[in-house]
Structures are given as structure tokens and as C-alpha cells.
Design a protein around this motif. Structure first.
Motif, PDB file in Angstrom:
ATOM      1  N   VAL A 155       7.739   2.308  -1.103  1.00 51.12           N
ATOM      2  CA  VAL A 155       6.337   2.681  -1.068  1.00 51.12           C
ATOM      3  C   VAL A 155       5.475   1.788  -1.951  1.00 51.12           C
ATOM      4  CG1 VAL A 155       4.713   4.550  -1.547  1.00 51.12           C
ATOM      5  CG2 VAL A 155       6.947   5.077  -0.564  1.00 51.12           C
ATOM      6  N   THR A 156       5.993   1.360  -3.096  1.00 54.81           N
ATOM      7  CA  THR A 156       5.149   0.710  -4.101  1.00 54.81           C
ATOM      8  C   THR A 156       5.015  -0.804  -3.918  1.00 54.81           C
ATOM      9  OG1 THR A 156       7.067   0.517  -5.556  1.00 54.81           O
ATOM     10  CG2 THR A 156       5.694   2.472  -5.820  1.00 54.81           C
ATOM     11  N   HIS A 157       5.386  -1.315  -2.732  1.00 54.37           N
ATOM     12  CA  HIS A 157       5.204  -2.751  -2.526  1.00 54.37           C
ATOM     13  C   HIS A 157       3.729  -3.122  -2.547  1.00 54.37           C
ATOM     14  CE1 HIS A 157       4.362  -1.044   1.388  1.00 54.37           C
ATOM     15  NE2 HIS A 157       3.836  -2.202   1.775  1.00 54.37           N
ATOM     16  N   ASN A 158       2.887  -2.174  -2.179  1.00 56.66           N
ATOM     17  CA  ASN A 158       1.447  -2.406  -2.167  1.00 56.66           C
ATOM     18  C   ASN A 158       0.794  -1.049  -2.385  1.00 56.66           C
ATOM     19  OD1 ASN A 158      -1.230  -2.851  -1.691  1.00 56.66           O
ATOM     20  ND2 ASN A 158      -0.938  -4.017   0.206  1.00 56.66           N
ATOM     21  N   ALA A 159       0.221  -0.853  -3.562  1.00 55.51           N
ATOM     22  CA  ALA A 159      -0.297   0.466  -3.928  1.00 55.51           C
ATOM     23  C   ALA A 159      -1.426   0.925  -3.029  1.00 55.51           C
ATOM     24  CB  ALA A 159      -0.771   0.451  -5.384  1.00 55.51           C
ATOM     25  N   ASP A 160      -2.089  -0.016  -2.331  1.00 51.85           N
ATOM     26  CA  ASP A 160      -3.224   0.359  -1.492  1.00 51.85           C
ATOM     27  C   ASP A 160      -2.884   0.338  -0.010  1.00 51.85           C
ATOM     28  OD1 ASP A 160      -4.939   0.668  -3.682  1.00 51.85           O
ATOM     29  OD2 ASP A 160      -5.223  -1.501  -3.788  1.00 51.85           O
ATOM     30  N   SER A 161      -1.602   0.280   0.323  1.00 50.76           N
ATOM     31  CA  SER A 161      -1.192   0.211   1.727  1.00 50.76           C
ATOM     32  C   SER A 161      -0.729   1.571   2.221  1.00 50.76           C
ATOM     33  CB  SER A 161      -0.057  -0.801   1.895  1.00 50.76           C
ATOM     34  OG  SER A 161       0.440  -0.762   3.227  1.00 50.76           O
ATOM     35  N   PRO A 162      -1.113   1.926   3.445  1.00 48.31           N
ATOM     36  CA  PRO A 162      -0.637   3.179   4.023  1.00 48.31           C
ATOM     37  C   PRO A 162       0.689   3.007   4.756  1.00 48.31           C
ATOM     38  CG  PRO A 162      -2.253   2.222   5.482  1.00 48.31           C
ATOM     39  CD  PRO A 162      -2.155   1.287   4.294  1.00 48.31           C
ATOM     40  N   PHE A 163       1.308   1.802   4.596  1.00 51.87           N
ATOM     41  CA  PHE A 163       2.556   1.515   5.309  1.00 51.87           C
ATOM     42  C   PHE A 163       3.653   1.171   4.312  1.00 51.87           C
ATOM     43  CE2 PHE A 163      -0.943  -0.117   8.083  1.00 51.87           C
ATOM     44  CZ  PHE A 163      -0.959   0.968   8.946  1.00 51.87           C
ATOM     45  N   SER A 172       4.415   1.869  15.546  1.00 49.28           N
ATOM     46  CA  SER A 172       4.170   3.007  16.433  1.00 49.28           C
ATOM     47  C   SER A 172       5.357   3.962  16.443  1.00 49.28           C
ATOM     48  CB  SER A 172       3.899   2.516  17.869  1.00 49.28           C
ATOM     49  OG  SER A 172       5.022   1.757  18.352  1.00 49.28           O
ATOM     50  N   ASP A 173       6.472   3.529  15.826  1.00 50.17           N
ATOM     51  CA  ASP A 173       7.657   4.378  15.762  1.00 50.17           C
ATOM     52  C   ASP A 173       7.552   5.349  14.586  1.00 50.17           C
ATOM     53  OD1 ASP A 173       8.803   3.032  17.906  1.00 50.17           O
ATOM     54  OD2 ASP A 173       9.659   1.483  16.577  1.00 50.17           O
ATOM     55  N   PRO A 174       8.176   6.491  14.681  1.00 46.33           N
ATOM     56  CA  PRO A 174       8.172   7.422  13.551  1.00 46.33           C
ATOM     57  C   PRO A 174       8.842   6.785  12.334  1.00 46.33           C
ATOM     58  CG  PRO A 174       8.922   8.522  15.561  1.00 46.33           C
ATOM     59  CD  PRO A 174       8.875   7.051  15.872  1.00 46.33           C
ATOM     60  N   CYS A 175       8.200   6.877  11.191  1.00 42.87           N
ATOM     61  CA  CYS A 175       8.762   6.281   9.967  1.00 42.87           C
ATOM     62  C   CYS A 175       8.439   7.192   8.788  1.00 42.87           C
ATOM     63  CB  CYS A 175       8.195   4.887   9.725  1.00 42.87           C
ATOM     64  SG  CYS A 175       8.782   4.128   8.174  1.00 42.87           S
ATOM     65  N   GLY A 176       9.474   7.743   8.169  1.00 41.92           N
ATOM     66  CA  GLY A 176       9.270   8.627   7.031  1.00 41.92           C
ATOM     67  C   GLY A 176       8.682   7.905   5.838  1.00 41.92           C
ATOM     68  N   ALA A 177       9.094   6.634   5.634  1.00 48.04           N
ATOM     69  CA  ALA A 177       8.580   5.874   4.492  1.00 48.04           C
ATOM     70  C   ALA A 177       7.083   5.623   4.642  1.00 48.04           C
ATOM     71  CB  ALA A 177       9.336   4.556   4.358  1.00 48.04           C
ATOM     72  N   CYS A 178       6.634   5.317   5.860  1.00 49.69           N
ATOM     73  CA  CYS A 178       5.204   5.117   6.094  1.00 49.69           C
ATOM     74  C   CYS A 178       4.437   6.414   5.851  1.00 49.69           C
ATOM     75  CB  CYS A 178       4.968   4.624   7.528  1.00 49.69           C
ATOM     76  SG  CYS A 178       5.425   2.883   7.804  1.00 49.69           S
ATOM     77  N   ALA A 179       5.023   7.505   6.264  1.00 47.09           N
ATOM     78  CA  ALA A 179       4.367   8.792   6.044  1.00 47.09           C
ATOM     79  C   ALA A 179       4.213   9.062   4.560  1.00 47.09           C
ATOM     80  CB  ALA A 179       5.172   9.912   6.705  1.00 47.09           C
ATOM     81  N   ARG A 180       5.252   8.731   3.770  1.00 46.95           N
ATOM     82  CA  ARG A 180       5.156   8.925   2.330  1.00 46.95           C
ATOM     83  C   ARG A 180       4.108   8.005   1.719  1.00 46.95           C
ATOM     84  NH1 ARG A 180      10.702   9.184   3.171  1.00 46.95           N
ATOM     85  NH2 ARG A 180      11.064   7.064   2.404  1.00 46.95           N
ATOM     86  N   ALA A 181       4.027   6.788   2.254  1.00 49.40           N
ATOM     87  CA  ALA A 181       3.031   5.848   1.738  1.00 49.40           C
ATOM     88  C   ALA A 181       1.623   6.366   2.007  1.00 49.40           C
ATOM     89  CB  ALA A 181       3.232   4.472   2.382  1.00 49.40           C
ATOM     90  N   ARG A 182       1.397   6.911   3.198  1.00 46.67           N
ATOM     91  CA  ARG A 182       0.078   7.457   3.516  1.00 46.67           C
ATOM     92  C   ARG A 182      -0.265   8.643   2.623  1.00 46.67           C
ATOM     93  NH1 ARG A 182       1.869   6.130   8.740  1.00 46.67           N
ATOM     94  NH2 ARG A 182       2.636   8.272   9.120  1.00 46.67           N
ATOM     95  N   THR A 183       0.741   9.482   2.369  1.00 50.98           N
ATOM     96  CA  THR A 183       0.513  10.634   1.492  1.00 50.98           C
ATOM     97  C   THR A 183       0.148  10.184   0.087  1.00 50.98           C
ATOM     98  OG1 THR A 183       2.073  11.985   2.755  1.00 50.98           O
ATOM     99  CG2 THR A 183       1.567  12.714   0.516  1.00 50.98           C
ATOM    100  N   ALA A 184       0.882   9.170  -0.407  1.00 49.10           N
ATOM    101  CA  ALA A 184       0.628   8.670  -1.754  1.00 49.10           C
ATOM    102  C   ALA A 184      -0.752   8.026  -1.844  1.00 49.10           C
ATOM    103  CB  ALA A 184       1.705   7.664  -2.140  1.00 49.10           C
ATOM    104  N   LEU A 185      -1.122   7.240  -0.810  1.00 46.87           N
ATOM    105  CA  LEU A 185      -2.427   6.586  -0.820  1.00 46.87           C
ATOM    106  C   LEU A 185      -3.545   7.626  -0.797  1.00 46.87           C
ATOM    107  CD1 LEU A 185      -4.144   4.029  -0.697  1.00 46.87           C
ATOM    108  CD2 LEU A 185      -3.914   4.070   1.807  1.00 46.87           C
ATOM    109  N   GLY A 186      -3.373   8.652   0.037  1.00 45.92           N
ATOM    110  CA  GLY A 186      -4.385   9.697   0.106  1.00 45.92           C
ATOM    111  C   GLY A 186      -4.549  10.412  -1.223  1.00 45.92           C
ATOM    112  N   ALA A 187      -3.410  10.624  -1.908  1.00 41.70           N
ATOM    113  CA  ALA A 187      -3.485  11.288  -3.206  1.00 41.70           C
ATOM    114  C   ALA A 187      -4.198  10.414  -4.226  1.00 41.70           C
ATOM    115  CB  ALA A 187      -2.081  11.636  -3.697  1.00 41.70           C
TER     116      ALA A 187
END
Length: 224
Positions: A155-163, A172-187
Motif C-alpha cells: 500500500v505504501t509505495h505511493n501515499a497518494d495512490s488509490p492503487f 478492472s480485476d478484483p484486488c484486495g490490496a487496491c481496496a485497502r489502498a483506497r480505504t487508506a487514501l480516503g482516511a
């Protein structure tokens, strides 16, 4: 203490269903008394008064005899099929169980006294450093039902990335890591405002990537 059993197959049993309530209560009382005294189904005449709150009940005694649940002998009554039909433990079985329980308890106490009950291979530093406070140098991990996973790994490769690092431009594929990145960015973009909250005192409120949702703390940075 020894418990009496009421076998499940007695529900719907013609022989048991045909008993009057008083006779059934005498039968239950006989099972409890014999188990408590270790007589294997033998009820001397002088003790039959304990089988029902109202004392001896000759009609109930005769009813149990006609049903073949007990028989008269020279000194009272004997329940038929104590360990077979009635499914009760014999006095010998109870004695063996108690002796085994005493032996196991003694062995356990001996191990505790000798120190053999302590797992000396346990890493004691784990218990010391597990909760040393916010901002420690130890990598924070997230426990799941399947594995222990470093929440900062993708997740922390780019603090401002939702991916995530594997999909830097998205997927376009389901990705749990991307989902976590989006959650972290939103927070991070919507940091919590908690009146009176001080991370240096109250501790950080960590989000998925290990950053704090209240202050500017980042993984591997100094504590607030």
C-alpha cells in the motif's frame, strides 16, 4: 457426585409412556438414589421412602414391577438392566473414573510444581514488545482468520495512490490490496477530528496502510 441418566429413547417408549406420573417419579428417584449410593440398582426397603416426596407408594412400586423396570428381592427392590437397559454407570466404572481423575490431577500438580507445565520455548520478548506504544520501530501486522500479513507491504509505495504496487495504474480485476489502498487514501484525505484527542497520549488511530487517521504519522516515522 454421580449423575443419573434418562436415556433419550425413553421419549416415545411405550413402556415408559404407560407409567403414571407417580411411578415415573419413583423410577427417577430410584435412579438418582442408586447412583448416589453406588448400589448398582439395589434399593433396600428401608430407603424406598426417599424415592418420592410423599414417601412409600405401594401402587407405584407395583406399577414399576409390572412394567419390568424393577423386581422385588429379599430386601427391597432391584432395578432391571442397570448398565444395559437403563444405561447407568456401575459403581466399578465410577470408581475407575474417579481414580483416573485423581491421578490426572496429581500429575498436573506435579508438573506445575516441577515447572514442567511452563512452555520455556515461548519468546518472552514477544509479550514485552507487542504493545510498546505508537511509533515503535516494530512492523505493525494485521491479523486475519487465514494469515498474519504486513499491512504496509503493498500500500505504501505511493501515499497518494488509490492503487497497490502491483497495479500502479489501476485494474478492472478484483484486488484486495487496491481496496485497502483506497480505504487508506480516503482516511488520509478525511482525517478524523476528535475533540481532545492527542496521539502522543491516546495513541494513533491506524488505518489500513499503517498511517494515522488523526495526525500525520506514517509507517517507520517517529511517533507523534
Amino acid at each position: 457426585m454421580v449423575d443419573a441418566r434418562l436415556p433419550a429413547e425413553w421419549l416415545g417408549s411405550i413402556r415408559i409412556d404407560n407409567l403414571s406420573d407417580r411411578a415415573f417419579r419413583v423410577l427417577a428417584g430410584a435412579l438418582m438414589w442408586c447412583n448416589g449410593q453406588g448400589t448398582d440398582g439395589q434399593v433396600p426397603s428401608r430407603y424406598t421412602k426417599y424415592l418420592h416426596p410423599d414417601g412409600d407408594d405401594a401402587d407405584a412400586f407395583d406399577e414399576l414391577e409390572r412394567a419390568g423396570l424393577w423386581v422385588r428381592d429379599t430386601d427391597g427392590f432391584r432395578l432391571v438392566g442397570w448398565s444395559t437397559d437403563l444405561r447407568q454407570s456401575t459403581a466399578e466404572e465410577v470408581s475407575r473414573y474417579r481414580e483416573g481423575a485423581r491421578r490426572r490431577q496429581k500429575e498436573y500438580r506435579d508438573r506445575q510444581r516441577d515447572g514442567r507445565g511452563v512452555d520455556v520455548t515461548d519468546d518472552v520478548t514477544r509479550n514485552v514488545t507487542a504493545h510498546v506504544g505508537s511509533g515503535s520501530s516494530h512492523t505493525r501486522t494485521k491479523k486475519s482468520a487465514y494469515a498474519s500479513r504486513d499491512v504496509t507491504d503493498v500500500v505504501t509505495h505511493n501515499a497518494d495512490s488509490p492503487f497497490c504496487a502491483k497495479h500502479p495504474t489501476g485494474t478492472s480485476d478484483p484486488c484486495g490490496a487496491c481496496a485497502r489502498a483506497r480505504t487508506a487514501l480516503g482516511a488520509r484525505e478525511n482525517r478524523l477530528t476528535i475533540r481532545g484527542w492527542d496521539c502522543s497520549i491516546d495513541g494513533h488511530k491506524f488505518v489500513t496502510d499503517g498511517t494515522c487517521a488523526v495526525c500525520e504519522f506514517r509507517p517507520h516515522s517517529s511517533a507523534a
